[in-house]
Design a protein around this motif. Structure first.
Motif, PDB file in Angstrom:
ATOM      1  N   GLU A 190      39.925   5.604 -26.969  1.00 33.31           N
ATOM      2  CA  GLU A 190      40.482   6.649 -28.226  1.00 33.31           C
ATOM      3  C   GLU A 190      42.057   7.190 -27.647  1.00 33.31           C
ATOM      4  N   GLU A 191      43.086   5.981 -27.195  1.00 33.19           N
ATOM      5  CA  GLU A 191      44.629   6.304 -26.340  1.00 33.19           C
ATOM      6  C   GLU A 191      45.641   5.597 -26.523  1.00 33.19           C
ATOM      7  N   ASN A 192      45.083   4.612 -28.367  1.00 33.09           N
ATOM      8  CA  ASN A 192      45.924   4.450 -28.852  1.00 33.09           C
ATOM      9  C   ASN A 192      45.652   4.991 -30.333  1.00 33.09           C
ATOM     10  N   GLU A 193      44.243   5.311 -30.996  1.00 32.51           N
ATOM     11  CA  GLU A 193      43.604   5.593 -32.169  1.00 32.51           C
ATOM     12  C   GLU A 193      42.332   6.376 -32.275  1.00 32.51           C
ATOM     13  N   ASP A 194      42.231   7.570 -32.532  1.00 35.34           N
ATOM     14  CA  ASP A 194      41.061   8.312 -32.539  1.00 35.34           C
ATOM     15  C   ASP A 194      39.985   7.954 -33.012  1.00 35.34           C
ATOM     16  N   GLY A 195      38.648   7.643 -32.452  1.00 36.16           N
ATOM     17  CA  GLY A 195      37.404   7.006 -32.721  1.00 36.16           C
ATOM     18  C   GLY A 195      37.361   5.992 -32.441  1.00 36.16           C
ATOM     19  N   LEU A 196      38.649   5.343 -31.620  1.00 31.95           N
ATOM     20  CA  LEU A 196      38.795   3.980 -31.451  1.00 31.95           C
ATOM     21  C   LEU A 196      38.183   3.798 -29.479  1.00 31.95           C
ATOM     22  N   TYR A 197      37.157   2.892 -29.839  1.00 31.35           N
ATOM     23  CA  TYR A 197      37.047   2.400 -27.636  1.00 31.35           C
ATOM     24  C   TYR A 197      37.127   0.814 -28.019  1.00 31.35           C
ATOM     25  N   CYS A 198      38.195   0.447 -27.168  1.00 32.53           N
ATOM     26  CA  CYS A 198      38.102  -0.741 -27.188  1.00 32.53           C
ATOM     27  C   CYS A 198      38.205  -1.248 -25.521  1.00 32.53           C
ATOM     28  N   LEU A 199      37.672  -2.623 -25.392  1.00 28.51           N
ATOM     29  CA  LEU A 199      37.124  -3.438 -24.128  1.00 28.51           C
ATOM     30  C   LEU A 199      37.827  -4.662 -24.611  1.00 28.51           C
ATOM     31  N   ALA A 200      38.600  -5.348 -23.097  1.00 29.09           N
ATOM     32  CA  ALA A 200      39.479  -6.411 -23.087  1.00 29.09           C
ATOM     33  C   ALA A 200      39.683  -7.143 -22.081  1.00 29.09           C
ATOM     34  N   ALA A 201      39.537  -8.437 -22.043  1.00 31.04           N
ATOM     35  CA  ALA A 201      39.653  -9.336 -20.691  1.00 31.04           C
ATOM     36  C   ALA A 201      40.765  -9.755 -20.316  1.00 31.04           C
TER      37      ALA A 201
END
Length: 253
Positions: A190-201
């Motif tokens: 939630e660091e860029n958009e509230d409520g949004l969780y992201c995993l990246a590779a």
């Protein structure tokens, strides 16, 4: 040259690309389970045509004639098109929105977005830009880029607060980036958009340099319920795209 000989030449190239210190004819024939006599004939032909070289230890390595061929192949690759099948498979496996992004002038640029049937509200779209420090894709770039570029970025960027979760302390961010590099993926909580969780590779090229990043994003609670499963599929699909760019993992992961 017969089809069988052509296949053997390709296996030799693949083997030597994974053994940069070079190999002897005996080692090559044993590894590929080929007769030493026919291996010797192929090696001599490739050496004569400059597709192979001999180093100071009298071991055979890839030759200079392969360099322009490899460069031309790299230039002809469109990463988003090349990665699309894997991105679509990833979306179908995890049923969340999948993104791919590249780096341009210290900003993240989205080049692909594949929505699931459980689409999310997000400001990210193909062609759109975002900061590196507060996105999963961007932090993947920061974690896996060379140290000089990362230090330069962190010394010049202003870490602005975008949500209550945005990391604005550079020391804390650096610690996170070290952890992300070790585990092979980055997190946007939630660091860029509230409520949004992201995993990246990361996606690597044949030189082991990061060329793009792929992510799975969704509502935090839903993402956390299948976090380990997402990480598994995310890393597998990122590795598959890297392989298409010629990357050979040194760790077998």
């Amino acid at each position: 040259m017969s089809v069988k000989s052509a296949e053997r030449v390709l296996r030799i190239f693949e083997l030597l690309s994974a053994n940069m210190d070079g190999m002897t004819i005996k080692e090559i024939s044993e590894m590929l389970q080929l007769p030493q006599s026919s291996t010797s004939g192929l090696i001599k032909t490739l050496l004569h045509e400059n597709y192979l070289s001999v180093n100071q230890q009298n071991r055979f390595t890839l030759g200079p004639k392969l360099i322009p061929i490899g460069n031309a192949a790299m230039e002809s690759l469109d990463i988003s098109s090349l990665g699309y099948p894997s991105l679509k498979e990833l979306m179908e496996l995890v049923e969340e929105t999948v993104f791919m992004a590249v780096l341009a002038d210290k900003e993240l640029v989205y080049v692909a977005k594949i929505d699931s049937n459980r689409s999310i509200k997000t400001s990210a779209y193909p062609g759109g830009q975002k900061p590196l420090y507060c996105t999963g894709l961007g932090k993947t770039y920061l974690a896996f880029m060379n140290e000089a570029d990362r230090v330069n970025y962190l010394n010049t960027v202003e870490l602005k607060t975008i949500t209550d979760q945005t990391i604005t302390d550079k020391e804390e961010l650096e610690k996170k980036l070290q952890a992300y590099k070790q585990q092979g993926y980055a997190i946007d909580n939630e660091e860029n958009e509230d409520g949004l969780y992201c995993l990246a590779a990361p996606i690597f090229d044949m030189n082991g340099e990061i060329q793009a990043a792929v992510s799975v994003a969704g509502p935090k609670e839903r993402m956390l319920r299948q976090k380990e499963r997402i990480i598994k599929h995310l890393k597998q699909k990122a590795a598959a795209i890297s392989a298409k760019l010629g990357y050979v993992s040194k760790e077998g992961v």
